[in-house]
Design a protein around this motif. Structure first.
Motif, PDB file in Angstrom:
ATOM      1  N   ARG A 118      28.876  79.529  -5.143  1.00  0.00           N
ATOM      2  CA  ARG A 118      30.351  78.855  -4.686  1.00  0.00           C
ATOM      3  C   ARG A 118      31.402  79.367  -3.780  1.00  0.00           C
ATOM      4  O   ARG A 118      31.661  78.843  -2.563  1.00  0.00           O
ATOM      5  N   ARG A 119      31.612  79.780  -4.365  1.00  0.00           N
ATOM      6  CA  ARG A 119      33.243  80.976  -3.496  1.00  0.00           C
ATOM      7  C   ARG A 119      33.212  81.649  -2.610  1.00  0.00           C
ATOM      8  O   ARG A 119      33.741  82.209  -2.571  1.00  0.00           O
ATOM      9  N   ARG A 120      31.933  82.597  -2.655  1.00  0.00           N
ATOM     10  CA  ARG A 120      31.620  83.462  -1.675  1.00  0.00           C
ATOM     11  C   ARG A 120      31.069  83.206  -0.741  1.00  0.00           C
ATOM     12  O   ARG A 120      30.546  82.628   0.411  1.00  0.00           O
ATOM     13  N   PHE A 121      31.777  84.465   0.024  1.00  0.00           N
ATOM     14  CA  PHE A 121      31.937  84.648   1.897  1.00  0.00           C
ATOM     15  C   PHE A 121      30.899  85.869   1.892  1.00  0.00           C
ATOM     16  O   PHE A 121      31.841  86.840   1.689  1.00  0.00           O
ATOM     17  N   LYS A 122      29.350  86.137   2.241  1.00  0.00           N
ATOM     18  CA  LYS A 122      28.508  87.062   1.645  1.00  0.00           C
ATOM     19  C   LYS A 122      28.434  87.956   3.496  1.00  0.00           C
ATOM     20  O   LYS A 122      27.613  86.800   3.972  1.00  0.00           O
ATOM     21  N   ARG A 123      29.111  88.654   3.922  1.00  0.00           N
ATOM     22  CA  ARG A 123      28.403  89.665   4.410  1.00  0.00           C
ATOM     23  C   ARG A 123      27.556  90.757   4.141  1.00  0.00           C
ATOM     24  O   ARG A 123      28.128  92.343   4.325  1.00  0.00           O
ATOM     25  N   VAL A 124      26.238  91.285   4.586  1.00  0.00           N
ATOM     26  CA  VAL A 124      25.281  92.212   4.681  1.00  0.00           C
ATOM     27  C   VAL A 124      25.972  93.527   5.122  1.00  0.00           C
ATOM     28  O   VAL A 124      25.774  93.350   6.616  1.00  0.00           O
ATOM     29  N   VAL A 125      26.477  94.737   5.110  1.00  0.00           N
ATOM     30  CA  VAL A 125      26.682  95.965   5.368  1.00  0.00           C
ATOM     31  C   VAL A 125      25.090  96.501   5.951  1.00  0.00           C
ATOM     32  O   VAL A 125      24.434  96.757   4.807  1.00  0.00           O
ATOM     33  N   THR A 126      24.926  96.813   7.021  1.00  0.00           N
ATOM     34  CA  THR A 126      23.228  97.331   7.351  1.00  0.00           C
ATOM     35  C   THR A 126      23.455  98.566   8.091  1.00  0.00           C
ATOM     36  O   THR A 126      24.569  98.415   8.365  1.00  0.00           O
ATOM     37  N   PRO A 127      22.726  99.279   8.053  1.00  0.00           N
ATOM     38  CA  PRO A 127      22.276 100.983   8.968  1.00  0.00           C
ATOM     39  C   PRO A 127      22.554 100.453  10.179  1.00  0.00           C
ATOM     40  O   PRO A 127      22.182  98.579  10.697  1.00  0.00           O
ATOM     41  N   LEU A 128      22.942 101.039  10.902  1.00  0.00           N
ATOM     42  CA  LEU A 128      23.166 100.811  12.372  1.00  0.00           C
ATOM     43  C   LEU A 128      22.235 100.581  13.696  1.00  0.00           C
ATOM     44  O   LEU A 128      21.235 101.389  13.066  1.00  0.00           O
ATOM     45  N   ASN A 129      22.289  99.888  14.026  1.00  0.00           N
ATOM     46  CA  ASN A 129      21.658 100.136  14.750  1.00  0.00           C
ATOM     47  C   ASN A 129      21.929 100.709  16.285  1.00  0.00           C
ATOM     48  O   ASN A 129      22.857 101.701  15.688  1.00  0.00           O
ATOM     49  N   TYR A 130      20.449 101.414  17.279  1.00  0.00           N
ATOM     50  CA  TYR A 130      20.608 102.444  17.895  1.00  0.00           C
ATOM     51  C   TYR A 130      22.531 102.307  18.690  1.00  0.00           C
ATOM     52  O   TYR A 130      23.162 103.160  19.509  1.00  0.00           O
ATOM     53  N   ASN A 131      21.926 101.300  19.738  1.00  0.00           N
ATOM     54  CA  ASN A 131      23.753 100.812  19.847  1.00  0.00           C
ATOM     55  C   ASN A 131      25.499 100.933  19.397  1.00  0.00           C
ATOM     56  O   ASN A 131      25.818 101.619  20.158  1.00  0.00           O
ATOM     57  N   GLU A 132      24.638 100.805  17.988  1.00  0.00           N
ATOM     58  CA  GLU A 132      26.315 101.244  17.262  1.00  0.00           C
ATOM     59  C   GLU A 132      26.139 102.530  17.202  1.00  0.00           C
ATOM     60  O   GLU A 132      27.458 103.415  17.409  1.00  0.00           O
ATOM     61  N   HIS A 133      24.881 103.198  16.822  1.00  0.00           N
ATOM     62  CA  HIS A 133      25.087 104.133  16.315  1.00  0.00           C
ATOM     63  C   HIS A 133      25.194 105.608  17.359  1.00  0.00           C
ATOM     64  O   HIS A 133      26.321 106.474  17.667  1.00  0.00           O
ATOM     65  N   LEU A 134      24.813 105.106  18.803  1.00  0.00           N
ATOM     66  CA  LEU A 134      25.803 105.838  20.596  1.00  0.00           C
ATOM     67  C   LEU A 134      27.371 105.753  20.192  1.00  0.00           C
ATOM     68  O   LEU A 134      27.777 106.040  20.852  1.00  0.00           O
ATOM     69  N   LYS A 135      27.822 104.291  20.364  1.00  0.00           N
ATOM     70  CA  LYS A 135      28.930 104.276  20.392  1.00  0.00           C
ATOM     71  C   LYS A 135      29.494 105.082  19.055  1.00  0.00           C
ATOM     72  O   LYS A 135      30.751 105.363  19.379  1.00  0.00           O
TER      73      LYS A 135
END
Length: 302
Positions: A118-135
């Protein structure tokens, strides 16, 4: 809450948050706590609630209900405190002055805990997409290409996709740091931030295998009623998926392959998805079409 598999950068995010609060928001150091439950657990049984009580008493000579200062609590590997969620619930209910971030490599532990629901705000940390990898690796980003690909898929708009693809190819060719094997390496090893550095790929492969084994043999086994037989089935499902071309997965065929019930296969796939090792994609269309067609099951880094 920041659940996610090992190696996707959760600890780095907490360190960045710490320095952001300290250097850009000018929060006093004694109002920011970074706590690694993993490190603490090597010394004594980790108890987040007890640590917070001791901290408040030593630093401010106060307790939760009487706290009048804003505190930032950054907790890494929270699953090493078996009662992390209850501790978070009590802290949340007794004081509005404490902002908490929980990370967990044992993502399943964070997913399944009812106390935090009830109290949480969840943000899953996923592997990088290719654009994020290039950055991260080359300090290059082409956000327009990603948006244009979405428009191409959903609306059939081709021109912008062609334009930005050519632009990206030109930029990368002219980037002297760019490794022309980079795309192949990204496909082989997935979007783990460690790929941004020069690394030993044999060691990386070993680390990925070890991570998967730890999830199946430790995290999943901790679930109530998860049997040794299903532990074996989980490993067989992951190998089965690894040897198949990406596409629809028939749970009925998989059940026959494993010699178990279709309901049991569905349960194992659901748990594997909560560990973030795999994810599913429903068929596009009406609810009846989604029911009739098989899901696509993909690994987290694809």
């Amino acid at each position: 809450m920041l659940p996610g598999i090992r190696g996707v950068g959760k600890t780095t995010l907490l360190y960045q948050a710490y320095y952001y609060l300290l250097n850009e928001k000018h929060i006093l150091p004694n109002q920011i706590i970074y706590l690694s439950c993993d490190d603490l657990n090597n010394i004594v049984d980790c108890n987040i609630r007890e640590i917070v009580d001791i901290y408040l008493n030593n630093q401010f000579n106060t307790q939760l209900r009487l706290l009048d200062k804003e505190i930032f609590l950054l907790i890494d590997e929270s699953q090493y405190d078996k009662n992390w969620s209850m501790s978070g619930k009590i802290i949340y209910d007794r004081s509005e002055k404490i902002f908490m971030v929980f990370t967990g490599s044992s993502a399943l532990n964070l997913e399944y805990n009812a106390d935090a629901a009830r109290r949480r705000f969840k943000r899953v940390v996923t592997p990088l997409n290719y654009n994020e990898h290039l950055k991260l690796k080359y300090d290059y980003s082409n956000i327009n290409l990603g948006n244009s690909l979405v428009s191409l898929i959903l609306n059939g708009e081709e021109q912008n996709a062609i334009k930005y693809e050519n632009e990206m190819n030109r930029d990368l060719i002219n980037n002297i740091k760019y490794n022309f094997n980079d795309w192949d390496e990204y496909l082989k090893y997935g979007g783990f931030p460690i790929l941004a550095r020069k690394i030993n790929f044999r060691r990386l492969s070993t680390n990925i295998v070890d991570m998967i084994e730890k999830v199946v043999n430790t995290d999943m086994v901790a679930i109530k009623n998860f049997t040794f037989e299903n532990q074996t089935n989980s490993n067989r499902i992951l190998r089965y998926l690894a040897l198949q071309n990406a596409g629809d997965l028939s749970q009925n065929n998989l059940a026959k392959y494993l010699k178990t019930s279709q309901a049991n296969v569905k349960n194992i796939l659901d748990i594997l998805e909560k560990t973030h090792l795999i994810f599913s994609i429903e068929a596009y269309g009406t609810s009846s079409k989604q029911y009739e067609k098989n899901q696509k099951i993909l690994f987290c880094n694809k």
